[in-house]
Design a protein around this motif. Sequence first.
Motif, PDB file in Angstrom:
ATOM      1  N   LEU A 153      20.929  -3.000  -9.399  1.00 24.81           N
ATOM      2  CA  LEU A 153      20.052  -2.496  -8.335  1.00 24.81           C
ATOM      3  C   LEU A 153      19.542  -1.105  -8.707  1.00 24.81           C
ATOM      4  CD1 LEU A 153      20.346  -2.601  -4.536  1.00 24.81           C
ATOM      5  CD2 LEU A 153      20.201  -0.376  -5.616  1.00 24.81           C
ATOM      6  N   ASN A 154      20.451  -0.239  -9.172  1.00 29.28           N
ATOM      7  CA  ASN A 154      20.044   1.122  -9.540  1.00 29.28           C
ATOM      8  C   ASN A 154      18.973   1.108 -10.621  1.00 29.28           C
ATOM      9  OD1 ASN A 154      21.851   2.291  -7.747  1.00 29.28           O
ATOM     10  ND2 ASN A 154      23.502   2.372  -9.246  1.00 29.28           N
ATOM     11  N   ARG A 155      19.161   0.219 -11.604  1.00 27.93           N
ATOM     12  CA  ARG A 155      18.197   0.129 -12.711  1.00 27.93           C
ATOM     13  C   ARG A 155      16.830  -0.313 -12.190  1.00 27.93           C
ATOM     14  NH1 ARG A 155      18.526  -1.569 -18.702  1.00 27.93           N
ATOM     15  NH2 ARG A 155      20.461  -0.448 -18.526  1.00 27.93           N
TER      16      ARG A 155
ATOM     17  N   GLY B  81      21.809   3.073 -13.964  1.00 25.66           N
ATOM     18  CA  GLY B  81      21.394   1.728 -14.350  1.00 25.66           C
ATOM     19  C   GLY B  81      22.298   0.974 -15.294  1.00 25.66           C
TER      20      GLY B  81
ATOM     21  N   SER C 168      10.679   3.009  -8.864  1.00 27.54           N
ATOM     22  CA  SER C 168      10.294   4.322  -8.323  1.00 27.54           C
ATOM     23  C   SER C 168       9.309   5.044  -9.220  1.00 27.54           C
ATOM     24  CB  SER C 168      11.520   5.211  -8.151  1.00 27.54           C
ATOM     25  OG  SER C 168      12.428   4.605  -7.305  1.00 27.54           O
ATOM     26  N   ARG C 169       9.311   4.680 -10.500  1.00 32.77           N
ATOM     27  CA  ARG C 169       8.408   5.376 -11.425  1.00 32.77           C
ATOM     28  C   ARG C 169       6.963   4.982 -11.164  1.00 32.77           C
ATOM     29  NH1 ARG C 169      11.436   3.851 -16.279  1.00 32.77           N
ATOM     30  NH2 ARG C 169      13.321   5.069 -16.309  1.00 32.77           N
ATOM     31  N   ARG C 170       6.764   3.837 -10.511  1.00 30.15           N
ATOM     32  CA  ARG C 170       5.396   3.393 -10.254  1.00 30.15           C
ATOM     33  C   ARG C 170       5.108   3.492  -8.759  1.00 30.15           C
ATOM     34  NH1 ARG C 170       5.190  -1.968 -14.014  1.00 30.15           N
ATOM     35  NH2 ARG C 170       6.295  -1.045 -15.760  1.00 30.15           N
ATOM     36  N   PRO C 171       4.062   4.203  -8.374  1.00 34.36           N
ATOM     37  CA  PRO C 171       3.760   4.338  -6.956  1.00 34.36           C
ATOM     38  C   PRO C 171       3.140   3.077  -6.360  1.00 34.36           C
ATOM     39  CG  PRO C 171       2.156   5.520  -8.260  1.00 34.36           C
ATOM     40  CD  PRO C 171       3.153   4.957  -9.220  1.00 34.36           C
ATOM     41  N   ALA C 172       3.086   3.058  -5.073  1.00 32.55           N
ATOM     42  CA  ALA C 172       2.348   2.028  -4.317  1.00 32.55           C
ATOM     43  C   ALA C 172       2.841   0.618  -4.575  1.00 32.55           C
ATOM     44  CB  ALA C 172       0.850   2.119  -4.611  1.00 32.55           C
ATOM     45  N   ARG C 173       4.138   0.460  -4.715  1.00 35.33           N
ATOM     46  CA  ARG C 173       4.644  -0.889  -4.917  1.00 35.33           C
ATOM     47  C   ARG C 173       5.420  -1.393  -3.705  1.00 35.33           C
ATOM     48  NH1 ARG C 173       4.280  -3.577  -9.794  1.00 35.33           N
ATOM     49  NH2 ARG C 173       2.758  -2.537 -11.062  1.00 35.33           N
ATOM     50  N   SER C 174       5.681  -0.511  -2.748  1.00 36.10           N
ATOM     51  CA  SER C 174       6.415  -0.952  -1.565  1.00 36.10           C
ATOM     52  C   SER C 174       5.524  -1.814  -0.690  1.00 36.10           C
ATOM     53  CB  SER C 174       6.887   0.261  -0.777  1.00 36.10           C
ATOM     54  OG  SER C 174       7.286  -0.144   0.509  1.00 36.10           O
TER      55      SER C 174
ATOM     56  N   VAL D 200      16.361  -1.309  -0.072  1.00 38.41           N
ATOM     57  CA  VAL D 200      17.116  -0.049   0.015  1.00 38.41           C
ATOM     58  C   VAL D 200      16.627   0.762   1.219  1.00 38.41           C
ATOM     59  CG1 VAL D 200      17.528   2.174  -1.122  1.00 38.41           C
ATOM     60  CG2 VAL D 200      17.778   0.058  -2.411  1.00 38.41           C
TER      61      VAL D 200
ATOM     62  N   THR E 217      24.948   4.774 -11.769  1.00 41.13           N
ATOM     63  CA  THR E 217      23.830   5.138 -10.909  1.00 41.13           C
ATOM     64  C   THR E 217      22.519   5.125 -11.690  1.00 41.13           C
ATOM     65  OG1 THR E 217      25.258   6.448  -9.506  1.00 41.13           O
ATOM     66  CG2 THR E 217      22.923   6.975  -9.422  1.00 41.13           C
TER      67      THR E 217
ATOM     68  N   MET F 224      20.802   9.371  -7.670  1.00 46.75           N
ATOM     69  CA  MET F 224      20.211   9.612  -8.986  1.00 46.75           C
ATOM     70  C   MET F 224      20.029  11.098  -9.230  1.00 46.75           C
ATOM     71  SD  MET F 224      17.699   6.378  -9.187  1.00 46.75           S
ATOM     72  CE  MET F 224      18.457   4.775  -9.516  1.00 46.75           C
TER      73      MET F 224
ATOM     74  N   VAL G 142      19.887   5.873  -2.683  1.00 42.77           N
ATOM     75  CA  VAL G 142      19.920   5.620  -4.125  1.00 42.77           C
ATOM     76  C   VAL G 142      19.241   6.766  -4.876  1.00 42.77           C
ATOM     77  CG1 VAL G 142      19.244   4.024  -5.947  1.00 42.77           C
ATOM     78  CG2 VAL G 142      19.986   3.132  -3.756  1.00 42.77           C
TER      79      VAL G 142
ATOM     80  N   LEU H 298      12.856  -1.607  -3.557  1.00 38.74           N
ATOM     81  CA  LEU H 298      12.469  -0.421  -2.776  1.00 38.74           C
ATOM     82  C   LEU H 298      12.602  -0.690  -1.290  1.00 38.74           C
ATOM     83  CD1 LEU H 298       9.276   0.687  -4.751  1.00 38.74           C
ATOM     84  CD2 LEU H 298      11.530   1.762  -4.813  1.00 38.74           C
TER      85      LEU H 298
ATOM     86  N   TYR I 110      15.746  -0.020  -9.163  1.00 37.60           N
ATOM     87  CA  TYR I 110      15.215   1.023  -8.281  1.00 37.60           C
ATOM     88  C   TYR I 110      14.552   2.127  -9.101  1.00 37.60           C
ATOM     89  CZ  TYR I 110      14.905   4.073  -4.237  1.00 37.60           C
ATOM     90  OH  TYR I 110      14.432   4.845  -3.216  1.00 37.60           O
ATOM     91  N   LEU I 111      15.227   2.503 -10.197  1.00 42.04           N
ATOM     92  CA  LEU I 111      14.703   3.558 -11.064  1.00 42.04           C
ATOM     93  C   LEU I 111      13.363   3.135 -11.644  1.00 42.04           C
ATOM     94  CD1 LEU I 111      15.814   6.307 -11.920  1.00 42.04           C
ATOM     95  CD2 LEU I 111      16.719   5.236 -13.975  1.00 42.04           C
TER      96      LEU I 111
ATOM     97  N   GLY J  56       0.741  -1.248   0.000  1.00 42.69           N
ATOM     98  CA  GLY J  56       0.000   0.000   0.000  1.00 42.69           C
ATOM     99  C   GLY J  56       0.771   1.299   0.000  1.00 42.69           C
ATOM    100  N   ALA J  57       1.828   1.421   0.763  1.00 41.65           N
ATOM    101  CA  ALA J  57       2.463   2.728   0.930  1.00 41.65           C
ATOM    102  C   ALA J  57       2.984   3.272  -0.400  1.00 41.65           C
ATOM    103  CB  ALA J  57       3.600   2.625   1.926  1.00 41.65           C
ATOM    104  N   VAL J  58       2.866   4.558  -0.561  1.00 38.07           N
ATOM    105  CA  VAL J  58       3.381   5.207  -1.762  1.00 38.07           C
ATOM    106  C   VAL J  58       4.828   5.574  -1.495  1.00 38.07           C
ATOM    107  CG1 VAL J  58       3.177   7.201  -3.272  1.00 38.07           C
ATOM    108  CG2 VAL J  58       1.137   6.074  -2.418  1.00 38.07           C
ATOM    109  N   VAL J  59       5.718   5.144  -2.382  1.00 36.82           N
ATOM    110  CA  VAL J  59       7.133   5.336  -2.093  1.00 36.82           C
ATOM    111  C   VAL J  59       7.804   6.396  -2.944  1.00 36.82           C
ATOM    112  CG1 VAL J  59       7.622   3.073  -1.171  1.00 36.82           C
ATOM    113  CG2 VAL J  59       7.635   3.446  -3.629  1.00 36.82           C
ATOM    114  N   THR J  60       7.158   6.849  -4.010  1.00 36.36           N
ATOM    115  CA  THR J  60       7.860   7.770  -4.898  1.00 36.36           C
ATOM    116  C   THR J  60       8.285   9.043  -4.180  1.00 36.36           C
ATOM    117  OG1 THR J  60       5.654   8.200  -5.697  1.00 36.36           O
ATOM    118  CG2 THR J  60       7.158   7.116  -7.228  1.00 36.36           C
TER     119      THR J  60
END
Lengths: 240, 252
Positions: free
Chosen positions: B236-238, A202, B244-250, B203, A200, A29, A25, B200, B240-241, A13-17
Amino acid sequence: MHWTNRSSGPSVGAVVTASAVRSTVGQKMLMAVSGIVLVLFLVAHMAGNLKVFVGAESFDHYAHWLRTIGAPLLPDSGYLWIQRTVLTAALVAHVWAATSLALRARAARPVRYAHRRPVQGSYAARTMRWGGVIILLFAVFHVLDLTTGHLNPVGDRAHPYANVVADFAPERWYVTLFYTLAVLAVGLHLWHGVFSAVRTLGQRTAVGERRARLAASAVAVGLCAGYLSVPFAVMSGLVG
Amino acid sequence: MNLTLRIWRQAGPDVRGRMVAYQVTGVSPDMSFLEVLDMLNERLTLEGADPVAFDHDCREGICGACGVVVNGVPHGPQKATTTCQLHMRHFRDGDTIDVEPWRARAFPVVKDLVVDRGALDRVIQAGGYVSAPTGSAPDAHALPVPKADADAAFEAATCIGCGACVAACPNGSAMLFTAAKVTHLGLLPQGQPERQSRVLDMVAAQDEAGFGGCTNTGECTAVCPKGIPLETIGQLNRDYLQASRRPARSRS
């Protein structure tokens, strides 16, 4: 090693962006992207500098043209101010992330080793932080010298060519020395920085590592040669 | 061989420690580094002194329990070698050898050379696993994996979690450890469903544990007893990138 069962299992559920930029990391970036913006500026700036070899008229004309880019859509110096805003934002982001990561790294090892030997890290990698500080101090001096003209012996904003020639005159050797050291610091910074930024963002293959090293070396050497050619041409009387 | 060992002695987590010098005589060049510590401890015990505490288990270089910083280098001067597999023939008679524990905020000293590496377990707990019930071992070719992926995943999977990467890193970063696990699972089909939440959350757990950030200096891979390559950090960086572009995945 032992296992501790604190969590009661995963929950979705949690939003991580939003927190991405607070992670190590994410901050790396941010440094990579802002660094690339600054490097692109350095390439364009160097290309402009090399006009000094074409002649005073060409160089001054180029400097004035920078103020009229986008006219009549943009006001006088409009483009320049957009570029300055973008560069300042990139610089602030870069320095903020670097400071945040450096403080974090310092906190990550509160007790130092009694016996420490550098194993592999290159000189460039080890001097990124202090090298960055030197480059920042130089950038401040450089703007006061050749943009605003406050620290320039001529300081004539209408004739930048004359400012450059006066700046690197042999009797002002200390300016040339500072400039040279700063440019070499930029070269070292980018030699590790470009390579590091690519990973960094990728890059993850052995072939890519070699290409990134090569690209970083080319950027570092190319920029150093381009930037240093101007003061040394003035010093030696090739440009005057 | 006669050696002088200068060893970090610290009675407990909240006590001040210091380097203490010990003369060790009659060391065989065929002994492992840990056997020299055993020899010293035998003597200290007979003398009624407190023996030097250090972690060890398999002594075959595969468990990741052992590990001390020898003359400023985690696991000592031999490349791709754990402390238990480091033999005294790599030293010279009369040498003074400095022995220190892993130094990191996330690895508090328990006693002498023993540190608490539970922080690495918490990074694994955050996502370094596959939660699908796997049952018994499937047939080898039931789930095809390209050879190159299998090789790269295996290379990353050789990480024994000893923490030498953290000990060597000028930033006290655990990035090579985390990247090895992310790469290992991310390259295999079983690892795909949790690939984004894994990177996510691992890290985040790593940052929360107080490890520093990676500056790509490569100190970690230089001391890694399993030679985990730096390219895993790029992987890992790739990931992570992309995550991070998609929300609510953690998952945390």
